[in-house]
Motif scaffolding. Structure first.
Motif, PDB file in Angstrom:
ATOM      1  N   MET A 203      20.586 -58.324  27.559  1.00 10.73           N
ATOM      2  CA  MET A 203      21.546 -57.191  28.627  1.00 10.73           C
ATOM      3  C   MET A 203      22.633 -57.351  29.170  1.00 10.73           C
ATOM      4  O   MET A 203      23.047 -58.357  30.139  1.00 10.73           O
ATOM      5  CB  MET A 203      19.828 -56.781  29.518  1.00 10.73           C
ATOM      6  CG  MET A 203      18.127 -56.958  28.835  1.00 10.73           C
ATOM      7  SD  MET A 203      18.743 -54.850  27.942  1.00 10.73           S
ATOM      8  CE  MET A 203      19.083 -53.869  28.852  1.00 10.73           C
ATOM      9  N   THR A 204      23.392 -56.445  29.110  1.00  8.24           N
ATOM     10  CA  THR A 204      24.495 -56.619  30.423  1.00  8.24           C
ATOM     11  C   THR A 204      24.672 -54.950  31.136  1.00  8.24           C
ATOM     12  O   THR A 204      23.955 -54.463  30.373  1.00  8.24           O
ATOM     13  CB  THR A 204      26.084 -56.662  29.303  1.00  8.24           C
ATOM     14  OG1 THR A 204      26.088 -55.715  28.411  1.00  8.24           O
ATOM     15  CG2 THR A 204      26.414 -58.237  28.277  1.00  8.24           C
ATOM     16  N   SER A 205      25.713 -55.457  31.544  1.00  4.87           N
ATOM     17  CA  SER A 205      25.993 -54.335  32.899  1.00  4.87           C
ATOM     18  C   SER A 205      27.570 -54.050  32.945  1.00  4.87           C
ATOM     19  O   SER A 205      28.266 -54.975  32.895  1.00  4.87           O
ATOM     20  CB  SER A 205      25.241 -54.160  34.257  1.00  4.87           C
ATOM     21  OG  SER A 205      25.513 -54.518  35.008  1.00  4.87           O
ATOM     22  N   LYS A 206      27.656 -52.578  33.430  1.00 10.31           N
ATOM     23  CA  LYS A 206      29.090 -52.638  33.977  1.00 10.31           C
ATOM     24  C   LYS A 206      29.163 -51.967  35.132  1.00 10.31           C
ATOM     25  O   LYS A 206      28.436 -50.539  35.265  1.00 10.31           O
ATOM     26  CB  LYS A 206      29.770 -51.919  33.059  1.00 10.31           C
ATOM     27  CG  LYS A 206      29.442 -50.704  32.764  1.00 10.31           C
ATOM     28  CD  LYS A 206      30.797 -49.785  31.516  1.00 10.31           C
ATOM     29  CE  LYS A 206      30.608 -48.408  31.260  1.00 10.31           C
ATOM     30  NZ  LYS A 206      31.588 -46.874  30.478  1.00 10.31           N
TER      31      LYS A 206
ATOM     32  N   ARG B 191      28.143 -44.074  40.543  1.00  9.66           N
ATOM     33  CA  ARG B 191      27.016 -42.909  40.463  1.00  9.66           C
ATOM     34  C   ARG B 191      27.601 -41.648  41.370  1.00  9.66           C
ATOM     35  O   ARG B 191      28.153 -41.968  41.891  1.00  9.66           O
ATOM     36  CB  ARG B 191      26.136 -43.249  41.071  1.00  9.66           C
ATOM     37  CG  ARG B 191      24.722 -42.586  40.993  1.00  9.66           C
ATOM     38  CD  ARG B 191      23.269 -43.001  41.370  1.00  9.66           C
ATOM     39  NE  ARG B 191      22.228 -42.214  42.037  1.00  9.66           N
ATOM     40  CZ  ARG B 191      20.552 -42.803  40.697  1.00  9.66           C
ATOM     41  NH1 ARG B 191      21.223 -44.057  40.620  1.00  9.66           N
ATOM     42  NH2 ARG B 191      20.172 -41.779  41.308  1.00  9.66           N
TER      43      ARG B 191
ATOM     44  N   GLN C  96      25.306 -49.847  38.304  1.00 12.26           N
ATOM     45  CA  GLN C  96      25.606 -50.979  37.562  1.00 12.26           C
ATOM     46  C   GLN C  96      24.923 -50.221  36.424  1.00 12.26           C
ATOM     47  O   GLN C  96      23.870 -49.670  36.204  1.00 12.26           O
ATOM     48  CB  GLN C  96      24.560 -51.912  37.747  1.00 12.26           C
ATOM     49  CG  GLN C  96      25.557 -53.194  39.192  1.00 12.26           C
ATOM     50  CD  GLN C  96      27.032 -53.734  38.552  1.00 12.26           C
ATOM     51  OE1 GLN C  96      26.994 -54.083  37.166  1.00 12.26           O
ATOM     52  NE2 GLN C  96      27.914 -53.573  38.467  1.00 12.26           N
ATOM     53  N   TRP C  97      25.850 -50.144  35.357  1.00 15.66           N
ATOM     54  CA  TRP C  97      24.978 -49.124  34.447  1.00 15.66           C
ATOM     55  C   TRP C  97      25.056 -49.931  33.648  1.00 15.66           C
ATOM     56  O   TRP C  97      25.584 -51.294  32.455  1.00 15.66           O
ATOM     57  CB  TRP C  97      25.938 -48.341  33.894  1.00 15.66           C
ATOM     58  CG  TRP C  97      25.367 -47.527  32.185  1.00 15.66           C
ATOM     59  CD1 TRP C  97      24.811 -48.026  31.132  1.00 15.66           C
ATOM     60  CD2 TRP C  97      26.063 -46.702  31.673  1.00 15.66           C
ATOM     61  NE1 TRP C  97      24.918 -46.596  30.557  1.00 15.66           N
ATOM     62  CE2 TRP C  97      25.358 -45.728  31.218  1.00 15.66           C
ATOM     63  CE3 TRP C  97      26.947 -45.420  32.473  1.00 15.66           C
ATOM     64  CZ2 TRP C  97      25.358 -44.474  30.332  1.00 15.66           C
ATOM     65  CZ3 TRP C  97      27.130 -43.948  31.908  1.00 15.66           C
ATOM     66  CH2 TRP C  97      26.407 -43.570  30.799  1.00 15.66           C
ATOM     67  N   VAL C  98      23.329 -50.617  33.391  1.00 13.00           N
ATOM     68  CA  VAL C  98      22.708 -51.073  32.380  1.00 13.00           C
ATOM     69  C   VAL C  98      23.040 -50.869  30.325  1.00 13.00           C
ATOM     70  O   VAL C  98      22.554 -50.315  30.103  1.00 13.00           O
ATOM     71  CB  VAL C  98      21.158 -51.077  32.333  1.00 13.00           C
ATOM     72  CG1 VAL C  98      20.839 -52.676  31.660  1.00 13.00           C
ATOM     73  CG2 VAL C  98      20.692 -51.662  34.275  1.00 13.00           C
ATOM     74  N   ILE C  99      23.373 -51.703  29.802  1.00 12.92           N
ATOM     75  CA  ILE C  99      23.874 -51.340  28.752  1.00 12.92           C
ATOM     76  C   ILE C  99      23.479 -52.902  27.644  1.00 12.92           C
ATOM     77  O   ILE C  99      23.278 -54.326  27.939  1.00 12.92           O
ATOM     78  CB  ILE C  99      25.005 -51.956  28.046  1.00 12.92           C
ATOM     79  CG1 ILE C  99      26.212 -51.516  29.332  1.00 12.92           C
ATOM     80  CG2 ILE C  99      25.263 -51.939  26.645  1.00 12.92           C
ATOM     81  CD1 ILE C  99      27.644 -52.072  29.218  1.00 12.92           C
ATOM     82  N   ARG C 100      22.153 -52.531  26.410  1.00  8.99           N
ATOM     83  CA  ARG C 100      21.736 -52.865  25.810  1.00  8.99           C
ATOM     84  C   ARG C 100      22.707 -54.095  24.488  1.00  8.99           C
ATOM     85  O   ARG C 100      23.377 -53.242  24.501  1.00  8.99           O
ATOM     86  CB  ARG C 100      20.724 -52.474  25.000  1.00  8.99           C
ATOM     87  CG  ARG C 100      19.487 -53.585  24.364  1.00  8.99           C
ATOM     88  CD  ARG C 100      19.178 -52.485  23.508  1.00  8.99           C
ATOM     89  NE  ARG C 100      17.831 -52.904  22.793  1.00  8.99           N
ATOM     90  CZ  ARG C 100      17.257 -54.135  22.916  1.00  8.99           C
ATOM     91  NH1 ARG C 100      16.130 -54.292  24.004  1.00  8.99           N
ATOM     92  NH2 ARG C 100      16.134 -54.442  21.773  1.00  8.99           N
TER      93      ARG C 100
END
Length: 102
Positions: free
Chosen positions: A5-8, A12, A98-102
Motif C-alpha cells: 500500500m502506498t499513498s500520495k 481534499r 493522503q490518497w491511499v493507492i493500492r
C-alpha cells in the motif's frame, strides 16, 4: 501475494452547496480537469444563514461535494465556487490529505 500500500499527498476539498447548483458545479469541475468527486445528498447544518434542514420542499437542501485534487487545482476550483457560496451560502473547506493507492 502481499500487496504494497502506498499513498500520495493531495488536497481534499469539501463543498456544502445548494442542490440547485451541484450539476453546474460538476460541469465546471470537468472543465477544470477534476477527474472525480463524490456527492452526499441532503446534508443538514447551521451556519450564518441559520438552520438548513431540507424541510421546505427542497428550497434549502444542500449537498456535500467531496473531491481530492492536486495542489495546482485548488485555486481554480475555489475561485470557481466562490460566487455560488456568496449567492446561495454553503461552505468550502480545503485540507491536506493522503490518497491511499493500492
Amino acid at each position: 501475494m502481499n500487496a504494497v500500500m502506498t499513498s500520495k499527498p493531495v488536497k481534499r476539498i469539501e463543498m456544502v452547496l445548494n442542490q440547485d447548483v451541484i450539476e453546474e458545479i460538476a460541469q465546471k469541475l470537468d472543465t477544470l480537469g477534476v477527474s472525480g468527486y463524490t456527492v452526499i445528498r441532503e446534508v443538514l447544518g447551521r451556519g450564518e444563514r441559520g438552520l438548513r434542514s431540507g424541510v421546505s420542499l427542497g428550497v434549502f437542501q444542500y449537498h456535500l461535494l467531496l473531491l481530492a485534487c492536486e495542489d495546482v487545482q485548488v485555486e481554480p476550483i475555489t475561485e470557481m465556487v466562490r460566487p455560488y457560496l456568496k449567492r446561495f451560502g454553503g461552505m468550502c473547506l480545503v485540507s491536506d490529505a493522503q490518497w491511499v493507492i493500492r
